[in-house]
Motif scaffolding. Structure first.
Motif, PDB file in Angstrom:
ATOM      1  N   LEU A   1       2.149   9.988   1.706  1.00  0.00           N
ATOM      2  CA  LEU A   1       2.306  11.347   2.212  1.00  0.00           C
ATOM      3  C   LEU A   1       3.526  12.025   1.606  1.00  0.00           C
ATOM      4  N   THR A   2       4.610  11.269   1.433  1.00  0.00           N
ATOM      5  CA  THR A   2       5.831  11.812   0.832  1.00  0.00           C
ATOM      6  C   THR A   2       5.580  12.302  -0.584  1.00  0.00           C
ATOM      7  N   HIS A   3       4.890  11.473  -1.379  1.00  0.00           N
ATOM      8  CA  HIS A   3       4.574  11.848  -2.767  1.00  0.00           C
ATOM      9  C   HIS A   3       3.559  12.978  -2.808  1.00  0.00           C
ATOM     10  N   PHE A   4       2.589  12.945  -1.929  1.00  0.00           N
ATOM     11  CA  PHE A   4       1.499  13.911  -1.933  1.00  0.00           C
ATOM     12  C   PHE A   4       2.011  15.328  -1.698  1.00  0.00           C
ATOM     13  N   ARG A   5       2.984  15.471  -0.819  1.00  0.00           N
ATOM     14  CA  ARG A   5       3.526  16.787  -0.498  1.00  0.00           C
ATOM     15  C   ARG A   5       4.247  17.429  -1.686  1.00  0.00           C
ATOM     16  N   LYS A   6       4.689  16.609  -2.620  1.00  0.00           N
ATOM     17  CA  LYS A   6       5.425  17.115  -3.783  1.00  0.00           C
ATOM     18  C   LYS A   6       4.512  17.478  -4.953  1.00  0.00           C
ATOM     19  N   ASN A   7       3.241  17.136  -4.869  1.00  0.00           N
ATOM     20  CA  ASN A   7       2.330  17.331  -6.002  1.00  0.00           C
ATOM     21  C   ASN A   7       1.182  18.270  -5.632  1.00  0.00           C
ATOM     22  N   LYS A   8       1.268  19.477  -6.128  1.00  0.00           N
ATOM     23  CA  LYS A   8       0.230  20.469  -5.868  1.00  0.00           C
ATOM     24  C   LYS A   8      -0.939  20.254  -6.830  1.00  0.00           C
ATOM     25  N   ASN A   9      -2.142  20.482  -6.356  1.00  0.00           N
ATOM     26  CA  ASN A   9      -3.359  20.376  -7.178  1.00  0.00           C
ATOM     27  C   ASN A   9      -3.523  18.997  -7.818  1.00  0.00           C
ATOM     28  N   ALA A  10      -3.140  17.957  -7.080  1.00  0.00           N
ATOM     29  CA  ALA A  10      -3.271  16.596  -7.598  1.00  0.00           C
ATOM     30  C   ALA A  10      -4.503  15.913  -7.007  1.00  0.00           C
ATOM     31  N   ALA A  11      -5.384  15.435  -7.889  1.00  0.00           N
ATOM     32  CA  ALA A  11      -6.505  14.611  -7.439  1.00  0.00           C
ATOM     33  C   ALA A  11      -5.943  13.287  -6.927  1.00  0.00           C
ATOM     34  N   VAL A  12      -6.588  12.713  -5.948  1.00  0.00           N
ATOM     35  CA  VAL A  12      -6.125  11.441  -5.394  1.00  0.00           C
ATOM     36  C   VAL A  12      -7.113  10.344  -5.770  1.00  0.00           C
ATOM     37  N   ILE A  13      -6.612   9.361  -6.512  1.00  0.00           N
ATOM     38  CA  ILE A  13      -7.421   8.208  -6.901  1.00  0.00           C
ATOM     39  C   ILE A  13      -7.173   7.112  -5.872  1.00  0.00           C
ATOM     40  N   VAL A  14      -8.224   6.675  -5.212  1.00  0.00           N
ATOM     41  CA  VAL A  14      -8.050   5.725  -4.115  1.00  0.00           C
ATOM     42  C   VAL A  14      -9.293   4.858  -3.974  1.00  0.00           C
ATOM     43  N   GLY A  15      -9.098   3.660  -3.511  1.00  0.00           N
ATOM     44  CA  GLY A  15     -10.232   2.774  -3.276  1.00  0.00           C
ATOM     45  C   GLY A  15     -11.171   3.352  -2.228  1.00  0.00           C
TER      46      GLY A  15
END
Length: 354
Positions: A247-261
């Motif tokens: 969540l900490t990293h996600f808030r800093k990155n706008k328009n970022a796709a999330v690669i996740v299992g």
């Protein structure tokens, strides 16, 4: 009959962006612009004639309709490479020279596009350095920042091309590296006789890709919110960490796709609620019904791919670095970046235009 060769220190450095930006700027000032790409590495048939895909696209942007086989007389196909590596490469430079003379006739300025790096094509004597020397035209060389700049390469090119090197453009410079470029690298290059024609800052939009195109490039499938597959992805995050850290990293990155299992519904839900442009679920694992429902309600596409998370991340890195400049919004932005950050008057003077 002025000409400019636009080359680069490596592939995917922004040659098309600079050529289109320069071409549109010249046209806006009333000059008759020609375009020539002597060597093409992306074979494409247009109206039954073999040409280069990039060259065809640039012609369209500049409003030109020349014969594709004349715009790109040397097209590198598999058959071409087999013959070249077998020692059956004819003297192609004569064909290149005649082609340039024909397409540049009657033009105020002709933009000559390089392919790959300045030394690509050495195996059959059609590299950028040889083309510039043979056509005897000024060259602009682009160096794109990718962890570092190729300043040694630029100095060697100056020694090799001499006065034919009009200058260089430093492209995709990140904000945290700009001060070093301006205070150290530019003065160093100037002392070595290498003129820096412009510093183009990194623009996230230029490396962006639509969700639908991303799914195709990853060999995946959009399984939800397909009507929002036009959304733009500028970067990516890997959701393998704990939710709190993610969540900490996600808030800093706008328009970022999330690669996740596909089995990490906790991270998936955070990404959806945080308005990620899309989720990329790895391992060919489909999400549960709650995630699918939230995806549709929030209109955030989900892509399912077969590869593991690490492999998808490596692919994503390459895709975002090498995605082609094809969307009209990116063409306009690229032209604006070129127009705002390049010493256009020096270039005109350097090729004898008034």
């Amino acid at each position: 009959m002025a000409g400019i060769y636009v080359g680069s220190t490596s592939g995917y450095s922004g040659k098309n962006m600079v050529i289109m930006g320069l071409g549109l700027k010249f046209q806006k000032e009333g000059f008759n612009v020609g375009y020539y790409k002597p060597v093409g590495a992306m074979p494409k048939e247009v109206a039954g004639k073999l040409g280069d895909d990039d060259a065809n696209f640039v012609q369209g942007v500049l409003g030109l309709e020349e014969d594709p086989s004349e715009v790109t007389p040397v097209v590198v196909t598999q058959d071409f490479k087999v013959k070249a590596f077998s020692g059956q490469c004819p003297d192609l430079m004569e064909i290149i020279v005649k082609g340039y003379e024909k397409l540049s006739a009657g033009k105020d300025v002709t933009l000559v596009a390089g392919s790959g790096s300045m030394y690509s094509g050495t195996y059959c004597n059609v590299d950028g350095v040889s083309v510039v020397k043979r056509l005897n035209i000024p060259a602009i060389v682009i160096d794109r920042f990718q962890k570092e700049l190729n300043y040694d390469y630029l100095v060697v090119l100056k020694e090799t091309l001499g006065d034919n090197l009009l200058g260089v453009i430093l492209n995709d410079i990140t904000p945290n590296f700009l001060d070093e470029v301006e205070s150290l690298i530019v003065p160093f290059l100037n002392r070595k006789g290498v003129r820096v024609l412009g510093i183009i800052p990194k623009d996230p939009l230029m490396g962006a890709i639509k969700v639908a195109d991303l799914a195709e490039r990853l060999g995946g499938k959009v399984i939800s919110a397909q009507h929002k597959a036009e959304r733009i992805v500028e970067s990516f995050l890997i959701g393998t960490m704990q939710v709190e850290n993610f969540l900490t990293h996600f808030r800093k990155n706008k328009n970022a796709a999330v690669i996740v299992g596909g089995d990490r519904s906790d991270v998936q839900l955070v990404a959806l609620e945080g308005d990620s442009p899309c989720l990329v679920l790895t391992g060919n694992l489909y999400p549960n019904d709650i995630i699918l429902t939230r995806s549709e309600v929030l209109e955030i596409p989900i892509i399912v791919v077969r590869d593991d998370t690490f492999s998808v991340a490596k692919k994503m890195e390459t895709i975002l670095q090498r995605h082609k400049l094809r969307d009209i919004i990116k063409i306009k932005q690229g032209a604006q970046l070129v127009s705002s950050n390049i010493d256009f008057e020096f270039i005109k003077k350097g090729i004898g235009l008034k």
